[in-house]
Design a protein around this motif. Structure first.
Motif, PDB file in Angstrom:
ATOM      1  N   MET A  17     -23.553  -4.550  -3.374  1.00 48.56           N
ATOM      2  CA  MET A  17     -22.277  -4.477  -2.656  1.00 48.56           C
ATOM      3  C   MET A  17     -21.294  -5.469  -3.278  1.00 48.56           C
ATOM      4  O   MET A  17     -21.618  -6.629  -3.486  1.00 48.56           O
ATOM      5  CB  MET A  17     -22.476  -4.807  -1.174  1.00 48.56           C
ATOM      6  N   SER A  18     -20.079  -4.970  -3.597  1.00 44.77           N
ATOM      7  CA  SER A  18     -19.079  -5.837  -4.204  1.00 44.77           C
ATOM      8  C   SER A  18     -18.582  -6.851  -3.189  1.00 44.77           C
ATOM      9  O   SER A  18     -18.466  -6.569  -1.999  1.00 44.77           O
ATOM     10  CB  SER A  18     -17.908  -4.993  -4.706  1.00 44.77           C
ATOM     11  N   SER A  19     -18.289  -8.071  -3.664  1.00 47.32           N
ATOM     12  CA  SER A  19     -17.713  -9.096  -2.799  1.00 47.32           C
ATOM     13  C   SER A  19     -16.203  -9.148  -2.943  1.00 47.32           C
ATOM     14  O   SER A  19     -15.572 -10.126  -2.568  1.00 47.32           O
ATOM     15  CB  SER A  19     -18.322 -10.455  -3.141  1.00 47.32           C
ATOM     16  N   THR A  20     -15.643  -8.100  -3.528  1.00 45.83           N
ATOM     17  CA  THR A  20     -14.196  -8.017  -3.715  1.00 45.83           C
ATOM     18  C   THR A  20     -13.595  -7.113  -2.655  1.00 45.83           C
ATOM     19  O   THR A  20     -14.091  -6.020  -2.401  1.00 45.83           O
ATOM     20  CB  THR A  20     -13.846  -7.468  -5.107  1.00 45.83           C
ATOM     21  N   ARG A  21     -12.517  -7.577  -2.046  1.00 40.46           N
ATOM     22  CA  ARG A  21     -11.773  -6.768  -1.093  1.00 40.46           C
ATOM     23  C   ARG A  21     -10.599  -6.130  -1.817  1.00 40.46           C
ATOM     24  O   ARG A  21      -9.811  -6.817  -2.474  1.00 40.46           O
ATOM     25  CB  ARG A  21     -11.256  -7.628   0.059  1.00 40.46           C
ATOM     26  N   PHE A  22     -10.478  -4.817  -1.698  1.00 40.04           N
ATOM     27  CA  PHE A  22      -9.388  -4.082  -2.339  1.00 40.04           C
ATOM     28  C   PHE A  22      -8.470  -3.508  -1.263  1.00 40.04           C
ATOM     29  O   PHE A  22      -8.945  -2.885  -0.295  1.00 40.04           O
ATOM     30  CB  PHE A  22      -9.929  -2.942  -3.205  1.00 40.04           C
ATOM     31  N   ALA A  23      -7.164  -3.677  -1.452  1.00 39.01           N
ATOM     32  CA  ALA A  23      -6.202  -3.141  -0.497  1.00 39.01           C
ATOM     33  C   ALA A  23      -4.926  -2.764  -1.238  1.00 39.01           C
ATOM     34  O   ALA A  23      -4.560  -3.387  -2.237  1.00 39.01           O
ATOM     35  CB  ALA A  23      -5.884  -4.157   0.598  1.00 39.01           C
ATOM     36  N   SER A  24      -4.246  -1.724  -0.752  1.00 40.76           N
ATOM     37  CA  SER A  24      -2.971  -1.316  -1.344  1.00 40.76           C
ATOM     38  C   SER A  24      -1.869  -1.390  -0.308  1.00 40.76           C
ATOM     39  O   SER A  24      -2.111  -1.289   0.901  1.00 40.76           O
ATOM     40  CB  SER A  24      -3.059   0.108  -1.900  1.00 40.76           C
ATOM     41  N   VAL A  25      -0.650  -1.578  -0.788  1.00 35.93           N
ATOM     42  CA  VAL A  25       0.550  -1.585   0.046  1.00 35.93           C
ATOM     43  C   VAL A  25       1.460  -0.494  -0.479  1.00 35.93           C
ATOM     44  O   VAL A  25       1.932  -0.543  -1.625  1.00 35.93           O
ATOM     45  CB  VAL A  25       1.238  -2.963   0.012  1.00 35.93           C
ATOM     46  N   LEU A  26       1.695   0.530   0.361  1.00 37.03           N
ATOM     47  CA  LEU A  26       2.399   1.743  -0.059  1.00 37.03           C
ATOM     48  C   LEU A  26       3.625   1.975   0.819  1.00 37.03           C
ATOM     49  O   LEU A  26       3.534   1.922   2.053  1.00 37.03           O
ATOM     50  CB  LEU A  26       1.464   2.958   0.046  1.00 37.03           C
ATOM     51  N   CYS A  62      -9.953 -11.114  -3.400  1.00 37.44           N
ATOM     52  CA  CYS A  62      -9.108 -10.009  -2.934  1.00 37.44           C
ATOM     53  C   CYS A  62      -8.187  -9.535  -4.045  1.00 37.44           C
ATOM     54  O   CYS A  62      -7.585 -10.343  -4.758  1.00 37.44           O
ATOM     55  CB  CYS A  62      -8.273 -10.454  -1.730  1.00 37.44           C
ATOM     56  N   VAL A  63      -8.078  -8.219  -4.188  1.00 35.69           N
ATOM     57  CA  VAL A  63      -7.155  -7.567  -5.126  1.00 35.69           C
ATOM     58  C   VAL A  63      -6.209  -6.696  -4.322  1.00 35.69           C
ATOM     59  O   VAL A  63      -6.639  -5.869  -3.509  1.00 35.69           O
ATOM     60  CB  VAL A  63      -7.913  -6.710  -6.161  1.00 35.69           C
ATOM     61  N   LEU A  64      -4.909  -6.874  -4.545  1.00 35.87           N
ATOM     62  CA  LEU A  64      -3.884  -6.083  -3.862  1.00 35.87           C
ATOM     63  C   LEU A  64      -3.222  -5.138  -4.857  1.00 35.87           C
ATOM     64  O   LEU A  64      -2.809  -5.561  -5.940  1.00 35.87           O
ATOM     65  CB  LEU A  64      -2.824  -7.001  -3.246  1.00 35.87           C
ATOM     66  N   PHE A  65      -3.111  -3.875  -4.492  1.00 35.93           N
ATOM     67  CA  PHE A  65      -2.393  -2.883  -5.295  1.00 35.93           C
ATOM     68  C   PHE A  65      -0.998  -2.713  -4.693  1.00 35.93           C
ATOM     69  O   PHE A  65      -0.858  -2.345  -3.526  1.00 35.93           O
ATOM     70  CB  PHE A  65      -3.130  -1.542  -5.281  1.00 35.93           C
ATOM     71  N   SER A 125     -15.842   0.440  -4.903  1.00 39.33           N
ATOM     72  CA  SER A 125     -15.711   0.064  -3.496  1.00 39.33           C
ATOM     73  C   SER A 125     -14.569   0.816  -2.827  1.00 39.33           C
ATOM     74  O   SER A 125     -13.631   1.279  -3.485  1.00 39.33           O
ATOM     75  CB  SER A 125     -15.472  -1.442  -3.379  1.00 39.33           C
ATOM     76  N   ASP A 126     -14.641   0.902  -1.503  1.00 44.17           N
ATOM     77  CA  ASP A 126     -13.558   1.494  -0.736  1.00 44.17           C
ATOM     78  C   ASP A 126     -12.312   0.613  -0.841  1.00 44.17           C
ATOM     79  O   ASP A 126     -12.394  -0.616  -0.939  1.00 44.17           O
ATOM     80  CB  ASP A 126     -13.949   1.627   0.739  1.00 44.17           C
ATOM     81  N   ILE A 127     -11.160   1.272  -0.810  1.00 45.55           N
ATOM     82  CA  ILE A 127      -9.888   0.565  -0.853  1.00 45.55           C
ATOM     83  C   ILE A 127      -9.166   0.785   0.473  1.00 45.55           C
ATOM     84  O   ILE A 127      -9.025   1.917   0.937  1.00 45.55           O
ATOM     85  CB  ILE A 127      -9.016   1.062  -2.022  1.00 45.55           C
ATOM     86  N   GLU A 128      -8.724  -0.300   1.088  1.00 48.10           N
ATOM     87  CA  GLU A 128      -7.912  -0.192   2.298  1.00 48.10           C
ATOM     88  C   GLU A 128      -6.474   0.135   1.886  1.00 48.10           C
ATOM     89  O   GLU A 128      -5.950  -0.475   0.952  1.00 48.10           O
ATOM     90  CB  GLU A 128      -7.930  -1.516   3.065  1.00 48.10           C
ATOM     91  N   HIS A 129      -5.854   1.059   2.596  1.00 49.26           N
ATOM     92  CA  HIS A 129      -4.478   1.438   2.264  1.00 49.26           C
ATOM     93  C   HIS A 129      -3.576   1.161   3.465  1.00 49.26           C
ATOM     94  O   HIS A 129      -3.876   1.589   4.593  1.00 49.26           O
ATOM     95  CB  HIS A 129      -4.404   2.913   1.879  1.00 49.26           C
ATOM     96  N   TYR A 130      -2.464   0.474   3.215  1.00 48.58           N
ATOM     97  CA  TYR A 130      -1.532   0.095   4.272  1.00 48.58           C
ATOM     98  C   TYR A 130      -0.143   0.654   3.968  1.00 48.58           C
ATOM     99  O   TYR A 130       0.377   0.479   2.861  1.00 48.58           O
ATOM    100  CB  TYR A 130      -1.480  -1.431   4.415  1.00 48.58           C
ATOM    101  N   GLY A 131       0.439   1.326   4.944  1.00 45.83           N
ATOM    102  CA  GLY A 131       1.768   1.900   4.787  1.00 45.83           C
ATOM    103  C   GLY A 131       2.833   0.974   5.339  1.00 45.83           C
ATOM    104  O   GLY A 131       2.666   0.369   6.402  1.00 45.83           O
TER     105      GLY A 131
END
Length: 456
Positions: free
Chosen positions: A1-10, A247-250, A289-295
């Motif tokens: 399991m990755s210890s990186t949190r992925f999230a995007s801001v759209l 944490c990585v933010l897109f 890993s799954d990526i969280e997406h935020y609008g």
């Protein structure tokens, strides 16, 4: 399991939603180590304002190519293909950031070797194409991003990529110049006959770029200087950066209502800013890993430049100040409109599955502002002549998108009887459209004015 949190801001609007503001907020809250730009190019304008601190004055920067987390010490920017890189603009932006006290912007920048590069000739071509359209202009920021993509599709053998600047040996230098010469020649052959009938003064600057014999040497020297400071990154280097613990933010560019496939053609951008686009780019570099997406939403609707906007209200233009967005240049007038449930439903459906919403500019209600809530459109050219939801077409069906554009130009917004006079009332209306939870609410331009959750 990755210890990186992925999230995007759209962005869920026509751009200028507040993506930069929330990237800055999340980079601080989640201690991000990298902000990834995954679409668009130098046409982005993401504003970040910091509060005055003990040893630092309040600062502002309009981020174009650097990630909007750059004010946060140590946060890196990663530009991933299909981002279109504008080398000279990057150098200028690094200099501007230096004036705000950020003197390590370039050392914190990583650029994918596969990124296409926009040249002065692409920029001139994009502007000439918009001038030639006249009354049927599509809208442009004038920095050549769309033209670079168009040219790469029409002339794949002429594509200039950032990795082309990886070496300064004689053979590589000749290859760079040959590609640049081919791009210039193709654009001159296309546009010089077309602009002959136009007023000379309207095309002088762009034609001068195409005819400047000294420009190739100067421009290539700038590109090589950038590549020496930021060497082109390989796929393995990018994978290593993306999968570092933390944490990585897109950071999306533009908004989903301008998306190349879901926006209202032809008033769209040449890139995609959806959850699917983020997932696709990330998967290419081994992110499993799954990526969280935020609008991201504003309390009211905005649009820069031309294109349909049914709830535009000129009285809002007069009462909502916009210190960091203006009408000068190619982008055109900055317009404000009332919140629109029809476009919100369409944006949510187009963006893909979201983990939450980020809502900004809620401080407008502190000025005793009354916003109207558009529930549906009347006056549409269909049997029902009214709609609460725009139909989502097949991916790539630009004829369908063009039909939606015609509908929006004819739409007559139908507003709820009760005005929206508070942040709580707006949140209640949004909750009636979607069950996606509100994660962050912003009542001002800095990270200190952001609160969590859906509380009233």
């Amino acid at each position: 399991m990755s210890s990186t949190r992925f999230a995007s801001v759209l962005g869920l609007g026509f751009g200028d939603c507040g993506k930069g503001h929330f990237i800055d907020v999340l980079a601080r809250r989640w201690q991000a180590h990298t902000v990834v730009r995954f679409n668009g190019g130098a046409q982005a304008g993401h504003n970040v304002v910091t509060p005055a601190e003990a040893r630092l004055p309040a600062r502002h920067h309009t981020y174009s190519q650097f990630g909007s987390g750059t004010f946060v010490p140590g946060v890196r920017t990663l530009l991933l293909d299909p981002v279109v890189v504008h080398p000279t603009a990057l150098l200028v932006e690094a200099g501007v950031l230096g004036q705000t006290g950020i003197d390590d912007a370039l050392p914190r920048l990583t650029i994918d070797a596969m990124c296409r590069v926009t040249t002065p000739y692409h920029q001139a071509a994009g502007r000439l194409r918009e001038l030639l359209r006249g009354a049927t202009a599509h809208g442009t920021c004038g920095v050549g991003v769309g033209e670079t993509v168009r040219h790469s599709l029409e002339h794949p053998d002429q594509v200039l990529r950032y990795g082309d600047f990886s070496s300064s040996n004689s053979a590589n230098l000749h290859a760079q110049r040959d590609k640049l010469s081919a791009i210039r020649q193709s654009i001159r052959e296309e546009f010089e006959p077309l602009v002959q009938a136009m007023p000379v003064e309207s095309v002088t600057d762009e034609l001068a770029i195409l005819r400047d014999e000294s420009l190739p040497t100067t421009w290539l020297n700038h590109c090589r200087a950038l590549a020496r400071q930021c060497p082109p990154a390989s796929a393995s280097q990018i994978h290593e950066q993306l999968t570092r613990p933390g944490c990585v933010l897109f950071e999306g560019a533009q908004g989903v209502l301008l998306d190349e496939w879901r926006g209202f053609h032809p008033h769209t951008t040449w890139s995609s800013t959806t959850a699917h686009a983020v997932n696709h780019v990330a998967s290419r570099y081994g992110v499993q890993s799954d990526i969280e997406h935020y609008g991201v939403l504003r309390s009211y609707l905005t649009r820069h430049g031309i294109g349909p906007m049914p709830t535009h209200d000129a009285t809002l233009d007069a009462i909502f100040p916009e210190p960091h967005n203006h009408a000068e240049g190619w982008q055109g007038q900055f317009r404000r409109g009332h919140p629109d449930a029809v476009l919100l439903r369409y944006a949510l459906e187009s963006a893909g599955a979201l983990s939450g919403l980020l809502i900004g500019h809620l401080d407008v209600f502190e000025r005793d502002v009354k916003l109207k809530w558009c529930e549906r459109y009347d006056g549409l050219p269909d049997a029902a002549n009214s709609c609460e939801r725009l139909p989502l077409g097949e991916m790539g069906d630009l004829a369908h998108q063009e039909k939606l554009t015609e509908w929006l130009y004819q739409a007559q917004p139908q507003y709820a009887e009760e005005a929206v006079t508070s942040a709580a009332a707006l949140l209640e209306r949004i909750a009636g459209v979607t069950d996606v939870p509100v994660i962050l609410r912003s009542y001002g331009p800095t990270s200190t004015e952001v609160v969590s959750g859906e509380g009233k």
